[in-house]
Design an enzyme around this catalytic site. Structure first.
Site, PDB file in Angstrom:
ATOM      1  N   ARG A 128      -0.322   9.337  -8.518  1.00 30.93           N
ATOM      2  CA  ARG A 128       0.158   9.304  -9.667  1.00 30.93           C
ATOM      3  C   ARG A 128      -1.080  10.437 -10.951  1.00 30.93           C
ATOM      4  O   ARG A 128      -1.297  10.462  -9.994  1.00 30.93           O
ATOM      5  CB  ARG A 128      -0.090   7.728 -10.356  1.00 30.93           C
ATOM      6  N   ASN A 171       0.449 -11.656  -0.057  1.00 30.40           N
ATOM      7  CA  ASN A 171       1.140 -10.059  -0.915  1.00 30.40           C
ATOM      8  C   ASN A 171       2.151  -9.949  -0.409  1.00 30.40           C
ATOM      9  O   ASN A 171       1.651  -9.114   0.765  1.00 30.40           O
ATOM     10  CB  ASN A 171      -0.329  -9.376  -0.451  1.00 30.40           C
ATOM     11  N   ARG A 205       0.003 -13.172  -4.875  1.00 27.10           N
ATOM     12  CA  ARG A 205      -0.336 -12.516  -5.775  1.00 27.10           C
ATOM     13  C   ARG A 205       1.087 -11.865  -6.322  1.00 27.10           C
ATOM     14  O   ARG A 205       2.099 -11.270  -6.005  1.00 27.10           O
ATOM     15  CB  ARG A 205      -1.374 -10.906  -5.188  1.00 27.10           C
ATOM     16  N   HIS A 212      -4.037  -4.521 -11.015  1.00 26.14           N
ATOM     17  CA  HIS A 212      -5.785  -4.176 -10.136  1.00 26.14           C
ATOM     18  C   HIS A 212      -6.359  -5.806 -10.721  1.00 26.14           C
ATOM     19  O   HIS A 212      -7.542  -5.602 -10.449  1.00 26.14           O
ATOM     20  CB  HIS A 212      -6.828  -3.329  -9.859  1.00 26.14           C
ATOM     21  N   GLU A 215      -9.922  -9.334  -2.725  1.00 28.10           N
ATOM     22  CA  GLU A 215      -9.167  -9.635  -3.858  1.00 28.10           C
ATOM     23  C   GLU A 215      -8.415 -10.828  -3.203  1.00 28.10           C
ATOM     24  O   GLU A 215      -7.503 -11.401  -3.666  1.00 28.10           O
ATOM     25  CB  GLU A 215      -7.325  -8.396  -4.230  1.00 28.10           C
TER      26      GLU A 215
END
Ligand code: AMP
Length: 405
Positions: A248, A11, A98, A187, A391
């Site tokens: 955010r 990742n 990823r 995601h 993940e």
């Protein structure tokens, strides 16, 4: 003859690389680690072997200058080799990367050839912060092991099943087409993994189960998943839309952007930074970490209480909206840092939703555990689940399935 069953999951971020080496024969982790502050002051590698002679000794920390991603990956390779897990091993079957943005082109994982890499590069305007680092990670891993498949697993892919009328924004069609403006969602590996794991927890086939997944990490997104297929998700063209997040804003009137530019004289980059990096919990109360927000709210601090209330209110709105989208909901699953750990968030988000079939077993909800579990009473029409996401395992599973089929 040994069958190659190891997958290295990478990742790659702009200044970091997280990695895990897994053995897909039994889905176990052999080593995990990360390199951070690449190309900056204070770079370091933290490596933990989970098998072999080094296992049990905890993390090995290696501070020292790491100028770029190539140096970082070579350092990772050296650590793995020291544990007898070298990347030159014939047991390595694939590297799973990823990749944040797959656009409309990548709806499945893809074995990376020159053409696929060029497409990932072409998508950089849609993910200017993420795809360049992903490309660098791929190039370096390819140069280390050109003989084994490098597989891209896209954050957007699971959401590619959103119907057209859900994915489209109600703006001029030609403009949307010209600039590839639509909802992509992010995601995706987490939503895929958690929706399947929730069906398993209920002991039912994934095809029969409708789940609302709430991935609440520093970034946060919700999805409505019908029978294992994503029907809607809260993030859009970029990860800015939807829930209130750590830094955010999530949903807002798009005219806020115009107002800031016209009246406030903000530049595009200043607005980008304001909405992505200085908003959400941080903007509302000065802290982006939910642990701090909870602590301060517990002490009665007004701005922290407001931030918590705004966060939870947005969650409730999405649970309600996705209940309407799905028609029948079997489970609401909480995952990621906040979803897995903050029982107060789960309690407040579900509170008052009895009419939608949701109820919570307050005692079960307050228990801390790293296992997937139900936190609703047996009578509840809609189960509430806490399902730790994974993940890396999902990326390794998808990559391995692709190279062994
Ligand atoms: P993630 O992006 O999934 O790693 O989630 C990171 C976020 O999870 C952090 O910024 C924290 O806000 C939150 N988090 C982690 N542990 C806890 C906890 N014990 N209680 C509340 N929030 C937590």
């Amino acid at each position: 003859m040994t069958t190659a069953s190891r997958v290295l999951v990478l990742n790659s971020g702009s200044s970091s690389v997280k990695y895990q080496l897994l053995d897909m024969a039994d889905s176990t982790r052999l080593a995990v680690g990360l390199v951070e502050r690449i190309g900056e002051e204070g770079s370091r590698l933290v490596h933990e072997p989970l098998t072999g002679p080094g296992a049990g000794g905890g993390k090995r920390e290696r501070p020292g200058a790491i100028a770029d991603h190539a140096t970082a990956l070579r350092a990772v390779a050296a650590e793995l080799a020291a544990d007898g897990l070298g990347l030159d091993s014939p047991e390595l079957a694939a590297v799973g990367h990823r990749v944040v943005h797959g656009g409309t082109r990548f709806t499945q994982p893809a074995v990376i050839d020159d053409e696929v890499l060029a497409e990932i590069r072409n998508l950089i305007p849609l993910a200017p912060l993420h795809n360049p680092a992903n490309v660098t990670g791929i190039e370096v891993a390819r140069s280390l092991r050109p003989d084994i498949p490098q597989v891209a697993v896209f954050d957007t892919a699971f959401h590619s099943t959103m119907p057209e009328h859900v994915a489209r924004y109600a703006i001029d069609a030609a403009t949307a087409e010209k600039y590839a403006i639509r909802r992509y969602g992010f995601h995706g590996t987490s939503h895929a993994y958690v929706s399947r794991a929730t069906a398993a927890l209920l002991g039912r086939p994934v095809e029969d189960v409708n789940v609302i997944v709430l991935h609440l990490g520093n970034g946060a997104s919700a999805s409505a998943v019908r029978g294992g297929v994503c029907e809607e998700t809260s993030m859009g063209l970029t990860p800015l839309e939807g829930l209130v997040m750590g830094t955010r804003s999530g949903d807002l009137d798009p005219a806020v952007v115009l107002h800031l530019a016209r009246v406030g004289g903000f530049s595009v980059d200043e607005i980008d930074s304001l909405l992505n990096k200085k908003s959400g919990l941080l903007g509302l109360c000065g802290d982006n970490d939910m642990r701090e927000v909870l602590r301060r709210a517990g002490e009665g601090e007004e701005s922290a209480r407001l931030a918590f209330a705004a966060y939870v209110h947005r969650l409730k709105k999405y649970i309600g909206a996705y209940s309407a989208v799905l028609g029948r909901v079997d489970a609401v699953a909480f995952t990621a840092g906040v979803g897995e750990n903050a029982h107060q968030v789960r309690e407040a988000a579900v509170d008052g939703l009895a009419e939608l079939g949701l109820a919570l077993d307050l005692e079960a909800n307050a228990v801390r555990s790293s296992l997937p579990r139900l936190v609703s009473p047996d009578y509840a029409r809609v189960a509430v689940a806490v399902v730790p996401t994974d993940e890396e395992l999902e990326i390794a599973t998808q990559a391995y399935a692709l190279v062994t089929r």
